[in-house]
Structure formats: structure tokens, C-alpha cells
Design an enzyme around this catalytic site. Sequence first.
Site, PDB file in Angstrom:
ATOM      1  N   ASP A 182      36.544  19.390  46.047  1.00 57.66           N
ATOM      2  CA  ASP A 182      37.403  18.689  46.248  1.00 57.66           C
ATOM      3  C   ASP A 182      37.680  18.807  47.927  1.00 57.66           C
ATOM      4  O   ASP A 182      36.974  19.602  48.462  1.00 57.66           O
ATOM      5  CB  ASP A 182      38.950  19.423  46.073  1.00 57.66           C
ATOM      6  CG  ASP A 182      39.110  19.332  44.462  1.00 57.66           C
ATOM      7  OD1 ASP A 182      38.724  18.412  43.998  1.00 57.66           O
ATOM      8  OD2 ASP A 182      39.889  20.040  44.029  1.00 57.66           O
ATOM      9  N   ASP A 215      42.038  22.018  41.628  1.00 62.00           N
ATOM     10  CA  ASP A 215      43.329  22.987  42.076  1.00 62.00           C
ATOM     11  C   ASP A 215      44.433  22.354  41.281  1.00 62.00           C
ATOM     12  O   ASP A 215      45.717  23.023  41.034  1.00 62.00           O
ATOM     13  CB  ASP A 215      43.631  22.784  43.722  1.00 62.00           C
ATOM     14  CG  ASP A 215      43.647  21.193  43.931  1.00 62.00           C
ATOM     15  OD1 ASP A 215      43.672  20.412  43.347  1.00 62.00           O
ATOM     16  OD2 ASP A 215      43.965  21.237  45.264  1.00 62.00           O
ATOM     17  N   ASP A 273      42.723  18.927  36.766  1.00 62.91           N
ATOM     18  CA  ASP A 273      41.538  19.290  36.936  1.00 62.91           C
ATOM     19  C   ASP A 273      40.882  20.165  35.924  1.00 62.91           C
ATOM     20  O   ASP A 273      39.781  20.493  35.897  1.00 62.91           O
ATOM     21  CB  ASP A 273      41.127  19.936  38.196  1.00 62.91           C
ATOM     22  CG  ASP A 273      41.507  19.104  39.481  1.00 62.91           C
ATOM     23  OD1 ASP A 273      41.061  18.059  39.143  1.00 62.91           O
ATOM     24  OD2 ASP A 273      41.943  19.303  40.500  1.00 62.91           O
TER      25      ASP A 273
END
Length: 876
Positions: free
Chosen positions: A392, A744, A748
Site C-alpha cells: 500500500d 490495512d 484487504d
Amino acid sequence: MSNPSNSLLTRSGHSGHSGHETDDSINNTGPATSGIYITQRVLNSINIQQARELNKTNLIELGGVDGLAEKIGVSLQRGLSIEKVVEMRSRFGNNEFPDSPMRTFLELFTDAFQDLIIIILMIAAIVSLAIGLWEHPKYGWIEGSAILMAVFIVAFVSAGNNYSKELQFRALEKSSQRDERTSVLRDGEIERINPKDLVVGDVVVLQAGDLIPADCILFDNSTVSSNESELTGEAEDLKKNRGKDCFLLSSCLVTDAEDKIYAMVFGIGMNSQWGKIKANLVSENVNTPLQDKLEDMAGLIGYIGMIAAIGTFIAMTASIWVRHGGAHVVDGFVEAFIIGVTIVVVAIPEGLPLAVTISLAYSTKQMYEDQSFIRVLAACETMGNATSLCSDKTGTLTENRMTVVEGWIANRKYPQKDFLNCSASESVKLIIAENVCVNRVAYLVHRDSEGKLLPRPNIIGNKTEGALIIMASAWGYDYETLKSTVYNERRDKIFAFNSNKKRSTAVVHRPDGTVRILVKGAPEWVLADCTHYMCEDGTAAILTREKKIELEEHIIIMSNNALRTLCLAHKDFSSPSSLPPNWTESPPDNGGLVCEAIMGIIDPLRNDVKTAVSTAQNAGVTVRMVTGDNLNTACAIARDCGILTGDGVALEGPVFRNMTPAQVDAVLPRLQVLARSSPEDKYLLVVRLNGNGIPDGEKEWRERHRDKPSMSWERDRDRILPGHRDEWIVTRREGGQVVGVTGDGTNDAPALKAADVGLAMGITGTKVAQHASDIVILDDRFSSIVKAIMWGRAVYDNIRKFLQFQLTVNVVALTVVFTGAVAGFDPPLNAVMMLWVNLIMDTMGALALGTEPPTEDLLCRKPYKRAAQLISRPMW
């Protein structure tokens, strides 16, 4: 059923004693108005396991959640006072859970004697001791006693190592628990505290993705989803609301919530449903892949040793008659038997699994100090051989310290140098402030756990939303006050961010009878649905094609400067009756919008990220950035941190997900940025890289695409992602890549599960993401992920060193003893000598080689392939 208000509630004035309450005989200093107080027995009556309806009935008899709160003495609007917290803690204790039962050292020591080889060796030692005492009473006991002593020391060391390992892992678990935080409302302010400091009556504040820290009763008007599989085994999420099922249970997850929710704690620690179960849980140790591989190898070596032992036994037995003419048959036979059994003991490398255990325990502890908490032991070794890392952007590559620094507001541009002194009219600022203060789930915490004022508010929830409400605060608006003035939870509704529509929405009924739809989201999506824009006086003007192009160009300029862009818009309805009938399920936010503002938000790169990315790339790990930002912003940041190179490819999620498997495979080696990606895009990328979850055959393919009835196996199997096993394996004869993925958010979880190593964020990560992960990165830094790779390689290399060391000793010992026996000589090494060599080799060698710390040189080589053998040609 008896009425709890008669049988479970006790009138004030009843005598009692001090200490935590366990029944209805304890006094309480409850509200003076009620004259009734709550005991642990009363709380237990509404917290019976697997009895939702009975619990609800008992709660109703107590006056519902409002009646229970009154009896406890808590204001549901302000939470407990500090004085009341102290009182509740003295009466009901803290929210501390009992430790799971742990096997004692004596039990582990006893287990060591269950091994068949050890039993045979002890029998042989006892026989040797008896014969020695019979033939040589003065010194015949020495050899048998020495063998027994060696066996006991081996058992003692083995038990000690296992016990120490269990203590280490429990210490790590406690360390991680100390870092946990939950939000609680006390004295009217939201605080962040450790879950163990919760008390009965506390009002907790939860969001989607949070772990429920104690048994609670939902008392606001929210409808949320909770997964209770940890407690009940029910895989499906359960709907929770005040009217139907209002009980939120500890250790379970809030999987869906439109806004932050409020719930009152009534079951903590041992008296919570999780506490009652946890007290009886015994953790089972599960081998890692490396441990399984080594145990298989140890078994193979053991068979070789068995053959050598039988050959040695036959040769030594034959020598009784060949060399000694049949004299001392019993002594010779016993000696041959002991030597044979000892060879088996020495040949079987018990130290290999021990070395892995010691190395993993040591590495796990050190990795925790390096900000990596290992949830699944196998991930420690797997991480060392990662070949691809999908990261990310926000919070991992950047600092996650969002600040609004630039913007287009009501038809006027405010560059970074002018933004702090924004001169927009108060009416315009109010419209924007209403949007950002109502249309959000994030909130601010201004004090730390000790009550000290923070230099910058701590944003709980989405950091982008936090940056916007901090901006509104700088304009003079208190975000909670403004929301409570504008928003009424009984008639209005907030829709959390929708990854398909790339926006979050709030529906607000206004005092003048109109209804306003507040929208906040990705500019290229929201702006496409805008037909008007807001002027400097707050009125709306038609958004012409030329004006839209002007705004799109400004968005590109901000994006190229590595700013995250966000569009704010609204839409007005003349009355509630003009709303679509299904507005509570699907808000009318996809057309006829008025563009209010486009904000540019900066999130600085972490100061160590460029070095960490370069180190990972030099170690043979392909780094990819997967982000929800638009393509220009993503590329600018990826170039800045070294991820996007000259020949690299950057794609947007909608383009990627519509490619064929063959097209994706062609671009994968150079794909470095995936922008505007959804959680499903991240999952498809991971599956295509490592093959986990690829449909295996027609049946699985049809199940994977069951929501697309128009799809045909014959026509579409090679046209849509993620493809199928037969076509995937054609181009990957050596298997897929070893993929690490960061995440997070709650959405996900599928990608984290599909990855070989799922890496959840410890600060910004939801509990859903953390539960789906293998490693939790405690400080959210990319550099900590690179350190985890280094530690993983150290574990693997340390085991190979120990393997080389032990096989060298084993082969030499077996060769010397077997050759001596076949040649007709006395064994150069007797049973006692070999056992002591084995003891030192297995324990000291494992300790020395298994705990060797990593060096930077480990990151100068490429990762091993999936099918790489433990023993390589250079090792021989």
C-alpha cells in the site's frame, strides 16, 4: 422464570463485604434515585452463552439498556466519570483475560521419555548396568550409569527448550497486548486506552474492522454486522441493532458499520464469553513448512542410521566368534546391541527440529523488537524467500500524516502558499465544513492515555477524513458540534466509503424541509457525476464542458505534485418525498451533483522509504505499489520512492481487471504501480502472481463466477481473471512467486489470505485485516518489512548451517563406528562417547547456529526458489 428485578437486584442497605463481586450479596453505591444496584449475578443473567433470546428477555426485565445504565450509574451520552471508573474497577475488576493453560516443565520432561529410541536405549542401559554390576561389582556400573545420565540430560535439555519456547511466545503475546488500544467515552471525551483498562459501564466507540474488546450492549440506532465465528463457529456475519440483537461479544469483529457506534460494556475478563472459553483453551503447536521438511529429512537419515546400526550389530556379533572364539557371548551381545541402538540415536538428527524451534523463537523475539509481530510462525521463514512485495502507499510508504495544503474551492484556486489564509466566504466554508464534518466516520482524540494534551490530534479511522475535519477546525468549526447540529441519526444516514463508486455519502434532512446528499470521493468519479459547480457566493452554476476540462487539468497538476485529490459535492432534493424509495439502501449520489471543492492533500514520504525500497530491489524482490489514488498521484509518488522505473508499467484498476489472463501475464514482469485499485484488484493481482486461489477445473471456475450467469466456461475461461489452473501452470513450471502483501482495511482480508505472507499494519490496520494476516508491522513502515525479509533469510540460512554441521558429524561418527566394527576392531567410540557427542551436537550446536543474528549481506543475494533443496551441491 423468576423476575430479575426481585431475585437478582438487591436493595441498598444490604450488608456486604469488600472485593470483586461474584454474587448478589455485595453492596453497591449506585444512583441514589434508584435505590437498586447491579451485581455480577445480574450481569451474568444477560450474558448466558448461546442464549440470545433469553439474554434479551432478561435485559428487558432490567429495563433495557437504559434501565441497566441507570442502575450502573453511567450516562450513555457522556460515559463514566473518573470517580465511577475507580468504583467499577474495585467492584468488578479489570478487563483482563486468563491465560490459556500451559504445560508444565515436568509434563514436557516426562514426554521426552515417550520416544521409542530413548525407551530402547534406557532398557539397554539398564541391562548393561545389571550385567556390569554382576560381572564387575566395583566399576561395572559406570557405563550403564553414564548412558542413563546422558539420556536424562537429553530429556532435561529438550524439555527446557520447549518450555523456554512456550514462555517466549507468551511473552511476545503479552507485549503485543500492551500495545493494543480501544476508544472509550469518559466524562464526555473520547479517549484511547488499553482494552484491559475497561470496566463495567464503560461506553466504547467502535468502527468497522474493530475487534470488540469486551461484551457490550449496542445502544445507539446503528445497524452493524459482527462476525462471531471465534466464539460460536458461525461463519456468516450477524446483523446487530438495538431492537433485535444488541449484544456485541468480546473477541469478535465488527465487519460492517456505516458510522462509529456506541456500546456499553457489561461483561469483562473472566465474566465475558471469550474469557470463559479462553480459560479452557490449550494452544496446539503446528509445524512450519521448514520444520516438516526437516523432520522428513531426519526420518530419512534415521533409516540410513538404522541400516548402519543393523550392519554394525551383525558385524560385532559375528566378531564374538571370529575374534574371541565365542567367549563372553552375553557381554559381546549386549555391547553390540548398545552400540547399535546408540548409532540410531546419534544418526537421527533430533537437533534439526530443535534448531528450527530455537531459531524461530529467537528470530520472532528479535523481529518484535524490529517492529514485526509474527502471528503465524511459518511466515517468518517464508518472508525470507519473498520474490514479490505488493505494498500500500498510505502509511507504509508515506507517513500517513495527511494535511490539506491546496485546493479549488467555490470556483477559486488556492495554491499551497495561500491555502492557510483561505479567503472563501463564511457561507462557502460552512457548506464545505458540513460535508466533511457529517460525511465521515473518522474522529479525533486530543489526549493520550495518561490524559496529556497531544501536540497534534490523533486521527482514529480514515486519515484523509481526519485531515479534512482538522481543516474545518482551523476554519473555526467544531466537527462534533456541527455534526450534532446538522445530523439526526433517527432520520438521516451515513454511507461509508463504497469502493465500487469511489465515494462516501451522507443523507441529511434539513430544517427547511429539503434533503441534502453530501458526497466525498475520487475526483474523476465524482466530477463525472457533477452537472453544476459552486460559485464564490455559494450559488450553483452550470458545469460546462470547458469548466470541467479546466478542473480536470487542475486535478492533474495537483496529482503530478504527489498530492492526493478529493472532490466534495452535494445534491439537494426539495422534500423527503422526492427521494427515491430505496434511498436507505442505495443513496442517490450518482448524478446531478454540485461540485463544491477539490482538495489537494499531502502525505510526505517516510524518510527511510527510498533506501528500504532500493534494498529490497537489490535483494531480488520486485516491489509494486497498489493504491486507491489516481494514476498521476500514484506514479509521482512511486517515482519519488524508486518503485516506478524507466521501463516500468503503471495501470489503473478498471483497466487491469478487464484484461485477459494472458495479457496480465505479459505485463506482470514490468507492472510496478496499480492505481485506482479496489480490494478485488489487489486480490486478483496476488492470485495471478502466486496461484493461490486459482480455480482448479470447471467446477471451481463456475463457483468463482457464480454471480456472472452470462459467463461460459467454454467461451470465457481464458478471457477473464483470475484464469484457471491449467493455463496458469503452463507458463510457471517451477511454481508461482512467493508474494508478500500489505493491507490495512477490512476489505484487504481476501488479498492478505491469498498471499504467501500477509502483512497487516499495526497502527492503521483494522482488526479484521490483522486477523487475516501472518505478520503485523507494528510501526507501519516499509523498512520494517525489509527487516522481516532479512530475518526470514537468517532463519533459513542458520538452519542450513546447522544441517551441514550435524550431517558432517553424523556421517563421520557412523562411518568410523561401522568401519571399525566390520574390520573387526573395537569401536573407536563407545556408546557413552557417542551419546555425549550427540548431546553437545544437538543442543549446543542448535543454540550457537540457530541464534546467529542476520547481517546486511543476506540482502545482497536473490531469494531461493520455492522448490530449492535444503542441501545444495556446494554444501556437500
